[in-house]
Design a protein around this motif. Structure first.
Motif, PDB file in Angstrom:
ATOM      1  N   ARG A  77       0.837  -1.205   0.000  1.00 41.41           N
ATOM      2  CA  ARG A  77       0.000   0.000   0.000  1.00 41.41           C
ATOM      3  C   ARG A  77       0.870   1.253   0.000  1.00 41.41           C
ATOM      4  O   ARG A  77       1.861   1.329   0.720  1.00 41.41           O
ATOM      5  N   SER A  78       0.476   2.213  -0.853  1.00 42.76           N
ATOM      6  CA  SER A  78       1.170   3.513  -0.955  1.00 42.76           C
ATOM      7  C   SER A  78       2.685   3.338  -0.920  1.00 42.76           C
ATOM      8  O   SER A  78       3.387   3.973  -0.151  1.00 42.76           O
TER       9      SER A  78
ATOM     10  N   ASP B 286      -0.485   2.130  -4.660  1.00 40.40           N
ATOM     11  CA  ASP B 286      -0.370   0.744  -4.240  1.00 40.40           C
ATOM     12  C   ASP B 286       0.296  -0.018  -5.384  1.00 40.40           C
ATOM     13  O   ASP B 286       0.151   0.355  -6.560  1.00 40.40           O
TER      14      ASP B 286
END
Length: 186
Positions: free
Chosen positions: A162-163, A174
């Motif tokens: 994620r991120s 992501d």
């Protein structure tokens, strides 16, 4: 095991109707044209906005596989010889027998299966020539074309971070992680 700089030497590979080889100065115009493509600017921000001077320096650096630390293969049509795309093998870790692939395809060559052939070819080369056991590739979740290439090249989806990476739009995205082992069929 031998030092990495002795193992990763500039190499040329024939893959059916394609030739994979290190970049050269003759590729500068096509590299510059590729750097203007919206998809490449978004998903490969390091390749964006290349001036002729930067493109020449980049080609010279990678012609020697970055002094043996990485391998960059330009993909060409065996007949016409035009640059169609690139596959890089980086983050080579001989202690853990692993590496990571990245790739891009020129806008004038998309939709022909070039990335799949090139990714399979470089993966097989890394398993055979370098003796690696694991290869992985990572791409933004929104980059559906890269997801299809990974799947077609025999890479299994292993998860989502994620991120985890800032792409050309300046935003954190992501990412999907795909992996392939030398023992996998692909």
């Amino acid at each position: 095991m031998e030092p990495l700089d002795r193992l990763v030497e500039p190499t040329e590979i024939v893959a059916g109707r394609y030739q994979l080889r290190p970049p050269s100065l003759r590729d500068v115009p096509d590299m510059m044209a590729m750097s203007l493509d919206e998809d490449i600017r978004l998903w490969n921000p390091l390749a964006s906005g290349v001036s002729e001077e930067r493109a020449r320096a980049w080609a010279e650096k990678w012609a020697g596989f970055d002094e043996g630390k990485s391998a960059l293969f330009c993909v060409y049509g065996a007949v016409e010889g035009r640059l169609l795309g690139m596959v890089s093998l980086h983050k080579i870790d001989l202690d853990n027998s692993a590496g990571e692939l990245g790739y891009r395809v020129a806008p004038w060559a998309r939709g022909q299966g070039i990335a799949t052939v090139a990714v399979r070819t470089v993966t097989d080369w890394a398993f055979g020539y370098l003796g690696l056991t694991r290869m992985q590739l990572i791409h933004a979740v929104e980059n559906a074309a890269s997801c299809r290439v990974a799947d077609k090249a025999g890479y299994s989806m292993e998860g989502t971070t994620r991120s985890s990476y800032r792409y050309g739009d300046g935003k954190l995205h992501d990412e999907h992680i795909h992996g392939r082992l030398v023992t996998d069929l692909g």
